[in-house]
Design a protein around this motif. Structure first.
Motif, PDB file in Angstrom:
ATOM      1  N   LEU A  51       1.031  -1.382  -0.151  1.00  0.00           N
ATOM      2  CA  LEU A  51       0.017   0.063   0.248  1.00  0.00           C
ATOM      3  C   LEU A  51       0.718   1.355   0.100  1.00  0.00           C
ATOM      4  N   ALA A  52       2.042   1.214   0.807  1.00  0.00           N
ATOM      5  CA  ALA A  52       2.936   2.369   0.887  1.00  0.00           C
ATOM      6  C   ALA A  52       3.658   2.419  -0.482  1.00  0.00           C
ATOM      7  N   LEU A  53       3.895   1.600  -1.190  1.00  0.00           N
ATOM      8  CA  LEU A  53       4.798   1.761  -2.404  1.00  0.00           C
ATOM      9  C   LEU A  53       4.005   2.052  -3.724  1.00  0.00           C
ATOM     10  N   THR A  54       2.688   1.653  -3.737  1.00  0.00           N
ATOM     11  CA  THR A  54       1.588   1.950  -4.969  1.00  0.00           C
ATOM     12  C   THR A  54       1.875   3.413  -5.454  1.00  0.00           C
ATOM     13  N   PRO A  55       1.746   4.529  -4.533  1.00  0.00           N
ATOM     14  CA  PRO A  55       1.615   5.804  -5.218  1.00  0.00           C
ATOM     15  C   PRO A  55       2.991   6.062  -5.837  1.00  0.00           C
ATOM     16  N   TYR A  56       4.161   5.580  -5.437  1.00  0.00           N
ATOM     17  CA  TYR A  56       5.594   5.971  -5.600  1.00  0.00           C
ATOM     18  C   TYR A  56       5.549   5.316  -7.181  1.00  0.00           C
ATOM     19  N   LEU A  57       5.191   4.227  -7.264  1.00  0.00           N
ATOM     20  CA  LEU A  57       5.483   3.170  -8.341  1.00  0.00           C
ATOM     21  C   LEU A  57       4.286   3.894  -9.641  1.00  0.00           C
ATOM     22  N   LEU A 112      13.774 -26.221  12.782  1.00  0.00           N
ATOM     23  CA  LEU A 112      12.433 -26.074  13.480  1.00  0.00           C
ATOM     24  C   LEU A 112      11.533 -25.135  12.749  1.00  0.00           C
ATOM     25  N   PHE A 113      12.086 -24.269  12.174  1.00  0.00           N
ATOM     26  CA  PHE A 113      11.085 -23.395  11.505  1.00  0.00           C
ATOM     27  C   PHE A 113      11.132 -23.271  10.022  1.00  0.00           C
ATOM     28  N   PRO A 114      10.150 -23.441   9.264  1.00  0.00           N
ATOM     29  CA  PRO A 114      10.073 -23.474   7.566  1.00  0.00           C
ATOM     30  C   PRO A 114      10.136 -22.087   7.376  1.00  0.00           C
ATOM     31  N   GLU A 115      10.751 -21.783   6.290  1.00  0.00           N
ATOM     32  CA  GLU A 115      10.917 -20.458   5.638  1.00  0.00           C
ATOM     33  C   GLU A 115       9.311 -19.852   5.344  1.00  0.00           C
ATOM     34  N   ILE A 116       8.971 -18.788   5.716  1.00  0.00           N
ATOM     35  CA  ILE A 116       7.602 -18.194   5.641  1.00  0.00           C
ATOM     36  C   ILE A 116       8.016 -16.934   4.678  1.00  0.00           C
ATOM     37  N   SER A 117       7.217 -16.695   3.442  1.00  0.00           N
ATOM     38  CA  SER A 117       7.288 -15.617   2.536  1.00  0.00           C
ATOM     39  C   SER A 117       6.021 -15.379   2.103  1.00  0.00           C
ATOM     40  N   ASN A 118       5.895 -14.268   1.382  1.00  0.00           N
ATOM     41  CA  ASN A 118       4.735 -13.535   0.861  1.00  0.00           C
ATOM     42  C   ASN A 118       5.018 -12.817  -0.459  1.00  0.00           C
ATOM     43  N   GLU A 119       4.383 -13.239  -1.492  1.00  0.00           N
ATOM     44  CA  GLU A 119       4.579 -12.492  -2.767  1.00  0.00           C
ATOM     45  C   GLU A 119       3.209 -11.821  -3.177  1.00  0.00           C
ATOM     46  N   SER A 120       3.307 -10.549  -3.637  1.00  0.00           N
ATOM     47  CA  SER A 120       2.135  -9.960  -4.119  1.00  0.00           C
ATOM     48  C   SER A 120       2.304  -8.971  -5.279  1.00  0.00           C
ATOM     49  N   ILE A 121       1.353  -8.857  -6.417  1.00  0.00           N
ATOM     50  CA  ILE A 121       1.507  -7.979  -7.292  1.00  0.00           C
ATOM     51  C   ILE A 121       0.779  -6.599  -7.148  1.00  0.00           C
ATOM     52  N   LEU A 122       1.724  -5.594  -7.173  1.00  0.00           N
ATOM     53  CA  LEU A 122       1.268  -4.220  -7.091  1.00  0.00           C
ATOM     54  C   LEU A 122       0.643  -3.700  -8.260  1.00  0.00           C
ATOM     55  N   THR A 123      -0.683  -3.069  -8.166  1.00  0.00           N
ATOM     56  CA  THR A 123      -1.322  -2.798  -9.401  1.00  0.00           C
ATOM     57  C   THR A 123      -2.033  -1.377  -9.298  1.00  0.00           C
ATOM     58  N   LEU A 127      -3.485  -1.945 -14.531  1.00  0.00           N
ATOM     59  CA  LEU A 127      -2.135  -1.684 -14.749  1.00  0.00           C
ATOM     60  C   LEU A 127      -1.121  -2.428 -13.698  1.00  0.00           C
ATOM     61  N   GLN A 128      -0.332  -3.584 -14.136  1.00  0.00           N
ATOM     62  CA  GLN A 128       0.727  -4.022 -13.125  1.00  0.00           C
ATOM     63  C   GLN A 128       2.001  -3.292 -12.948  1.00  0.00           C
ATOM     64  N   LEU A 129       2.098  -2.731 -11.772  1.00  0.00           N
ATOM     65  CA  LEU A 129       3.030  -1.906 -11.415  1.00  0.00           C
ATOM     66  C   LEU A 129       4.474  -2.562 -10.962  1.00  0.00           C
ATOM     67  N   GLY A 130       4.344  -3.628 -10.327  1.00  0.00           N
ATOM     68  CA  GLY A 130       5.630  -4.453  -9.807  1.00  0.00           C
ATOM     69  C   GLY A 130       5.263  -5.604  -8.914  1.00  0.00           C
ATOM     70  N   LYS A 131       6.137  -6.526  -8.606  1.00  0.00           N
ATOM     71  CA  LYS A 131       5.982  -7.710  -7.935  1.00  0.00           C
ATOM     72  C   LYS A 131       6.790  -7.713  -6.379  1.00  0.00           C
ATOM     73  N   LEU A 132       6.106  -7.720  -5.572  1.00  0.00           N
ATOM     74  CA  LEU A 132       6.573  -7.397  -4.310  1.00  0.00           C
ATOM     75  C   LEU A 132       6.822  -9.016  -3.356  1.00  0.00           C
ATOM     76  N   LYS A 133       8.071  -9.122  -2.907  1.00  0.00           N
ATOM     77  CA  LYS A 133       8.174 -10.609  -2.321  1.00  0.00           C
ATOM     78  C   LYS A 133       8.908 -10.197  -0.721  1.00  0.00           C
ATOM     79  N   VAL A 134       8.134 -10.498   0.241  1.00  0.00           N
ATOM     80  CA  VAL A 134       8.753 -10.428   1.564  1.00  0.00           C
ATOM     81  C   VAL A 134       9.084 -11.718   2.253  1.00  0.00           C
TER      82      VAL A 134
END
Length: 640
Positions: A51-57, A112-123, A127-134
């Motif tokens: 949400l914070a990156l969308t205006p700048y993109l 003991l802990f599996p890798e936890i990640s989240n990917e989302s497409i910023l639009t 129009l698709q502006l970018g792909k974010l991965k945390v």
């Protein structure tokens, strides 16, 4: 394993299992919570950052977008934040490759802990502006889990130790009555009775304790009855009822034993013919009182003579066995006895007339019982023909070559120069013939002559050389035992050494320096010393027990006192006095007393050994009298 240890181990295992299960549950719960927390954080961060990156993109402001990503990355704990700009194909990426401090590498490697990640497409509209991965960093979760579980483990360990201590104290308290029952059972097994266990509060154990106490009391009473039975038999067979002294049978046995030991000295017959006059004039009660008074006087005069024996052999005659190496002392003793007996009659005129005559037979080297008593009787007859108060001596010529001082010098020279010659006589079991031990006999070898213990022991007692003599003998036994690993020796302790505090201190040091000999060196204490010097003997026995050495009683049954010391002092074995065992072969011999005293010792858990057994016929007769072993010429002594 003891019941205490079994119960303690079982309870600790149960508590340990409980702690382990609790720890495992807590471990899994904490890990699940931290994993869920990490997943929630990653999702929330990805949503907020998008949400914070969308205006700048939308405005194509890459610098501002990168600033926002850096601010979010620095404000959280993530392994990777990546933004792919679809329009320009640029990539903005922040990655953390550092390891977490304070967490072992092996713990991090457990996954003991599996890798936890989240990917989302910023639009922006369609129009698709970018792909974010945390991608979250599991280091913080590992750190939290490690700190929490180590603290919990520490508390569990402390709790386990406290529980262990409390369990040990509780079990010791609860099982104390059972331990007392066990100790009492061992005491009963060793024939030690009479001690009662305090009754516990636990009902089941209380009933057992009551049964054990009752059994112990009955066994103690039974042992006392058997000891009293032995005393009654001895009084019937060997005691003169009026005087309280031994009778003729007792005296004959003691003289035989003395002769067999190559003893020196003499036999004294004291005739008090005026006892018949007292009986005619005043009656039997007055006569009996005089008989008892004379007996007391004789006991007083011979109280310091080691190995002496006194008996009343007829209505008016007394017999005394007097071991000594100086026959002049017998003459002096006889004069004192005459004076003591004369003092027993109250004379209104103040005159002291002799009332007795004495005949003395000094022992010559070849004398047996018959010849010795014949000489004493002849000497008494001559004394009667002379006058009242006469003292006549016959024999003893072969003993006159050395005086008291010469015997003392001989012993002191032997101690200083180690002039010993040792023999050992085996003591064997009746049932299987196995050797129990070998009794050590010491002789002095000087100038080509051998002097046996029966000859020089009176000088040792007279000049109080017992402590020095026993120290020298015990010191000499150490190399003998070291040379023969199979040898087990029994060493006699003199009365003088028993009463010496210096010897007691030396003995404690000697035993401490030779602990390896505790199963191969035995100590024999004469019964007379136990009855005369009980406190000193108890102190000596305490030193022996402190160093785990065993001891036995020599000349068992010789004295007319209670046999109760067996239970109190608990020797390992007793050696029955030769005065009794020698009479087994005589026609019509009464063996009831011998069987009774041996049974009393046997029932007290004490090994009984017959001494001076000369042939297989004696072995066969003695084996049926509650005697466990035998020692004597049937197994000749050997030089060592």
């Amino acid at each position: 394993m003891t019941l205490y240890r079994q119960l303690l181990a079982t309870m600790l295992l149960l508590f340990g299992a409980l702690f382990a299960v609790t720890y495992w549950v807590q471990f899994n719960s904490t890990r699940t919570y931290l994993a869920q927390q990490q997943e929630t954080t990653v999702i929330n961060t990805a949503t907020a950052l998008g949400l914070a990156l969308t205006p700048y993109l939308e405005n194509g402001d890459k610098v501002s977008a990168e600033s926002v990503i850096k601010a979010v990355f620095d404000g959280g704990y993530y392994r990777l934040v990546r933004l792919d700009l679809l329009a320009s194909h640029d990539v903005i990426e922040q990655e953390n490759t550092n390891h977490v401090a304070g967490v072992p590498a092996w713990f991090m490697g457990l996954d003991l802990f599996p890798e936890i990640s989240n990917e989302s497409i910023l639009t922006s509209g369609w129009l698709q502006l970018g792909k974010l991965k945390v991608v979250g960093h599991s280091g913080q979760a590992y750190y939290e889990l490690w700190q929490g579980m180590t603290n919990l483990a520490s508390w569990f360990v402390v709790g386990f130790l406290i529980t262990t201590l409390l369990l040990m104290r509780a079990l010791s308290y609860l099982l104390k009555p059972l331990d007392q029952i066990r100790e009492q059972a061992l005491e009963i097994e060793q024939h030690h009775f009479g001690h009662e266990i305090p009754e516990p509060r636990t009902v089941e154990l209380k009933q057992v304790v009551q049964a054990i106490n009752t059994l112990s009391g009955k066994l103690a009473a039974q042992f006392k009855e058997q000891a009293q039975e032995a005393e009654n038999l001895r009084e019937r067979v060997y005691l003169d009822a009026v005087s309280g002294l031994g009778n003729r049978a007792y005296f004959v046995g003691q003289v035989n034993a003395w002769i067999a030991e190559a003893g020196q000295g003499g036999v004294m017959l004291v005739a008090v013919d005026m006892l018949d006059d007292i009986y005619r004039d005043e009656g039997f009660a007055a006569r009996d009182n005089m008989v008892k008074s004379i007996a007391q006087s004789l006991n007083d005069e011979l109280s310091g003579w080691d190995g002496a024996a006194i008996a009343r052999i007829s209505a008016t005659e007394y017999a005394l066995l007097c071991p000594t190496n100086d026959l002049d002392t017998l003459q002096e003793l006889a004069e004192r006895i005459n004076n003591r007996i004369a003092d027993l009659v109250v004379n209104p005129m103040g005159e002291a007339d002799a009332l007795s005559v004495i005949g003395i037979a000094g022992r010559d080297s070849q004398d047996d019982l018959s010849s010795l008593l014949t000489k004493a009787d002849n000497a008494l007859g001559r004394a009667r023909n002379e006058r009242r108060g006469a003292v006549v001596m016959e024999g003893g010529h072969s003993q006159g070559m050395m005086g008291r001082l010469a015997w003392r010098d001989l012993v002191e020279d032997a101690i200083a120069r180690q002039l010993w010659r040792f023999k050992a006589q085996p003591a064997c079991r009746f049932d299987n013939g196995l050797r129990l031990h070998a009794e050590l006999f010491a002789a002095i070898h000087r100038d080509g002559n051998d002097y046996f213990a029966g000859q020089f022991l009176p000088a040792i007692e007279q000049f109080k050389l017992g402590s020095e003599f026993d120290q020298a003998i015990l010191t000499a036994t150490v190399p003998l035992l070291q040379q023969d690993a199979e040898l087990v020796l029994a060493v006699n302790i003199t009365s003088g050494a028993i009463c010496s505090e210096e010897f007691l201190l030396w003995l404690g040091d000697f035993l401490g320096r030779n602990l390896e000999l505790k199963d191969r060196l035995l100590f024999e204490i004469p019964e007379g010393a136990i009855l005369k010097h009980q406190a000193q003997v108890e102190a000596l026995v305490a030193v022996l027990r402190e160093h785990a050495y065993q001891w036995g009683v020599d000349h068992y049954g010789r004295h007319f006192q209670s046999l109760g010391y067996l239970e109190q002092m608990a020797p390992s074995y007793v050696k029955v006095d030769h005065g009794y065992t020698s009479q087994v072969m005589e026609p019509g011999a009464d063996t009831s007393f011998l069987a009774a005293v041996c049974r009393a010792a046997h029932n007290a858990g004490v090994l009984t050994i017959a001494t001076r057994v000369e042939n297989e016929q004696q072995v066969e007769l003695l084996s049926g009298l509650h005697i466990d072993g035998y020692q004597g010429f049937v197994h000749p002594a050997f030089l060592i």
